[in-house]
Design a protein around this motif. Structure first.
Motif, short mmCIF file in Angstrom:
data_model
loop_
_atom_site.label_atom_id
_atom_site.label_comp_id
_atom_site.label_asym_id
_atom_site.label_seq_id
_atom_site.Cartn_x
_atom_site.Cartn_y
_atom_site.Cartn_z
N LEU A 11 -13.91 -33.08 46.43
CA LEU A 11 -14.13 -33.41 44.92
C LEU A 11 -15.19 -34.39 44.61
O LEU A 11 -15.23 -35.58 45.21
CB LEU A 11 -12.86 -33.61 44.20
N LEU A 12 -16.22 -34.10 43.72
CA LEU A 12 -17.37 -35.06 43.45
C LEU A 12 -17.22 -35.28 41.81
O LEU A 12 -17.30 -34.44 41.31
CB LEU A 12 -18.75 -34.36 43.99
N ASP A 13 -17.18 -36.59 41.71
CA ASP A 13 -17.53 -37.30 40.36
C ASP A 13 -18.99 -37.67 40.00
O ASP A 13 -19.48 -38.40 40.84
CB ASP A 13 -16.47 -38.32 40.23
N LEU A 14 -19.65 -37.02 39.06
CA LEU A 14 -20.97 -37.32 38.98
C LEU A 14 -21.14 -38.17 37.91
O LEU A 14 -22.34 -38.37 37.32
CB LEU A 14 -21.89 -35.90 38.69
N SER A 15 -20.34 -38.88 37.16
CA SER A 15 -20.30 -39.48 35.91
C SER A 15 -20.33 -40.88 36.23
O SER A 15 -19.92 -41.17 37.53
CB SER A 15 -19.15 -39.34 34.94
N TYR B 110 -26.05 -34.18 33.26
CA TYR B 110 -25.29 -33.28 34.36
C TYR B 110 -25.47 -31.89 34.67
O TYR B 110 -25.41 -31.33 35.76
CB TYR B 110 -23.72 -33.45 33.49
N PHE B 111 -26.23 -31.27 33.82
CA PHE B 111 -26.56 -29.72 34.04
C PHE B 111 -27.62 -30.01 35.22
O PHE B 111 -27.66 -29.08 36.25
CB PHE B 111 -27.18 -29.03 32.67
N PHE B 112 -28.69 -30.68 35.12
CA PHE B 112 -29.48 -30.82 36.13
C PHE B 112 -29.21 -31.36 37.62
O PHE B 112 -29.67 -30.93 38.68
CB PHE B 112 -30.69 -31.57 35.63
N LEU B 113 -28.03 -32.17 37.28
CA LEU B 113 -27.67 -32.89 38.82
C LEU B 113 -26.82 -31.60 39.41
O LEU B 113 -26.89 -31.56 40.62
CB LEU B 113 -26.49 -33.95 38.39
N VAL B 114 -26.05 -30.80 38.79
CA VAL B 114 -25.01 -29.75 39.29
C VAL B 114 -26.27 -28.91 39.88
O VAL B 114 -25.95 -28.39 40.93
CB VAL B 114 -24.00 -29.20 38.30
N ARG B 115 -27.11 -28.38 39.34
CA ARG B 115 -28.21 -27.22 39.68
C ARG B 115 -28.99 -27.89 40.93
O ARG B 115 -29.12 -27.37 41.89
CB ARG B 115 -29.04 -27.05 38.50
N SER B 116 -29.16 -29.22 41.09
CA SER B 116 -29.78 -29.72 42.22
C SER B 116 -29.13 -29.65 43.36
O SER B 116 -29.33 -29.24 44.19
CB SER B 116 -30.43 -31.20 41.78
N PHE B 117 -27.77 -30.15 43.22
CA PHE B 117 -26.89 -30.13 44.21
C PHE B 117 -26.43 -28.73 44.99
O PHE B 117 -26.46 -28.75 45.84
CB PHE B 117 -25.62 -31.08 43.78
#
Length: 521
Positions: free
Chosen positions: A219-223, A321-328
């Motif tokens: 599980l990864l928290d990106l906030s 958050y959208f761009f972070l998820v897409r990049s990862f």
């Protein structure tokens, strides 16, 4: 405890210290809350106070008005509730007076305050910030003995061994001490953290994802600040949790570390990691539960979303958050089948009449008289300042008077799940429900969180709505020219349409733009 020394700390010149003796037991002293009093006298009476209602009058006291009349403590006046308080984080604890070493990584920092042992609370400030520090006064006792004659122990909480900071070469960095003056949780962030409805929905969504993927799923928290990571570990029992703190400031990482220590993480047979690094420096083997090919990538990705540098700009937070998820996902850090909290974000809008905003953020001076104000020309000010039909303003709308002229409508949707996250920005048209002068469009975010119905066991979707409480700000965009909406427009079904675009600015300055159109029937 904090309220007992509030006035003494804030009314003195910098620096000022006050000694506090801890009562029974041990205290985990991490935060100070402070406000202000509107009177500078040294007596106990004040003109008004920003102190929270619960601190103003104790249950055993009666309220006595200035006219001499009295009432019981249950009839409290709540008029000062609009004054919001701030929180200051002490970080890794307080310094022992027996050492002058200020290194955050060594053992000279105490967290536990001991019964009968006084501490000094020192307040300092610059032009815009207040800061506080704690120092134990061990020299006041003979041979470092406490009030009971027992030897004092310098207990310290070091940073957890699973805390990492990475540089551009993916190598560990030495953690340097950050300025005390940037350890403030703002009032609006404090309200978000105390929004019970928001927290309940986040927890329900995280619970659903863990039920589907299992507690061992990475599980990864990106906030920033790691709130969702703490919920997953403490409340839902996730065993492989990583919190990415990518903000350049020290507060988010500090807050996450304090929450980790306070909740005793990591627990036995679990992993809880805080990684301070930029997103582009993260590889899949940095994630708890993914080392050595143990997993194909993160199976659960979570976020509030909250980012300190974007605080109050919720559209940018949702986009970030959208761009972070897409990049990862493009780099294989997040699995294509991963579940996300939230699952999607909708950009919502509403047409409003907003005289206060239109006046405050409009032109100054008389356009027919050379933009003169008291004989001074303001042409240059208007040239650069009167552009809020192309740029946004972030405001807490609950503090202003405005009138809704249309129903809310969806402008765009960000989907965070799937192999390739997508943005749907086809736009939408809406009819008017009230007559008035259409001056602005208000935008906010509704996050859709997938949860489980406790009664039926079936999947359902709930929304976290940004303007549901005073803990969020909204985005305001002016119309180039106000539109008079008449009763006939409402009756005949005149429409207002809005289309959004993202990432289309050739100059790379604006991350989004809006196009409006009014059609009178």
């Amino acid at each position: 405890m904090c309220s007992e020394f509030r006035k003494s700390v804030l009314r003195r010149a910098s620096p000022f210290w006050k000694r506090v003796i801890i009562g029974k037991g041990h205290v985990d002293f991490r935060v100070v809350m402070y406000g202000d009093d509107g009177d500078d006298d040294d007596d106990d009476d004040c003109t008004y106070s920003t102190e929270p209602i619960g601190f103003v009058k104790r249950a055993s006291e009666d309220y006595v008005a200035k006219d001499g009349s009295s009432s019981d403590s249950g009839t409290e006046s709540n008029w000062q509730d609009h004054w919001q308080q701030c929180l200051f984080l002490f970080g890794d604890g307080c310094r022992s007076s027996s050492t002058q070493n200020d290194n955050l990584e060594d053992g000279s920092f105490l967290r536990k305050l001991t019964e009968g042992v006084p501490v000094e609370i020192t307040s300092s400030h610059d032009d815009s910030s207040l800061s506080f520090s704690l120092e134990t006064i061990t020299s006041l006792t003979d041979n470092n003995m406490d009030a009971n004659g027992d030897q004092l122990k310098e207990e310290c909480d070091l940073r957890p061994p699973q805390r990492r900071k990475l540089n551009e070469n993916n190598e560990p960095c030495v953690q340097l001490e950050q300025s005390m003056l940037i350890r403030h949780i703002t009032s609006i962030r404090a309200l978000q953290l105390n929004d019970s409805s928001r927290i309940r929905t986040l927890r329900a969504a995280i619970h659903h994802c863990i039920e589907v993927k299992g507690r061992e799923a990475p599980l990864l928290d990106l906030s920033d600040m790691g709130l969702c990571a703490i919920i997953a570990s403490v409340a839902e029992g996730a065993t492989n949790v990583t919190s990415l703190e990518s903000c350049a400031g020290s507060l988010p990482t500090l807050a996450a570390t304090i929450a980790q220590i306070g909740n005793g993480l990591p627990r036995v047979c679990t992993e809880f990691r805080i990684i301070q690094a930029l997103a582009e420096h993260i590889r899949v083997d940095h994630i708890a539960g993914c080392e050595g090919g143990a997993s194909a990538g993160v199976e659960i990705v979570v976020a509030e979303p909250y980012y300190e540098m974007l605080e109050g700009w919720h559209l940018q937070e949702a986009l970030n958050y959208f761009f972070l998820v897409r990049s990862f996902k493009s780099r294989g850090v997040i699995s294509p089948s991963a579940l996300s909290v939230p699952a999607y974000a909708k950009v919502m809008a509403c047409v409003v009449e907003f005289d206060e905003f239109s006046s405050a953020y409009g032109r100054v001076g008389d356009v027919n008289d050379g933009d003169l104000v008291r004989g001074f020309r303001h042409g240059a000010v208007n040239h650069y300042g009167d552009r809020y039909d192309a740029h946004d303003v972030s405001l807490p709308l609950w503090q202003y008077r405005y009138k809704r002229l249309s129903e809310k409508f969806c402008v765009a949707k960000f989907s965070y799940e799937g192999a390739v996250p997508k943005i749907d920005a086809d736009g939408c048209s809406v009819e008017f429900v009230s007559e008035g002068l259409a001056q602005c469009v208000v935008f906010w975010i509704e996050y859709g969180c997938r949860t489980m119905n406790a009664t039926t066991g079936e999947e359902e979707t709930l929304g976290i709505i940004s303007n549901a409480s005073s803990s969020h700000r909204q985005i305001i965009r002016k119309l180039r020219e106000p539109i008079a909406i008449t009763g006939a427009d409402v009756k005949d079904g005149s429409t207002f349409s809005c289309k959004a675009s993202f990432g289309d600015d050739t100059d790379g300055i604006e991350d989004h733009s809006f196009t409006f159109e009014f059609v009178r029937q």
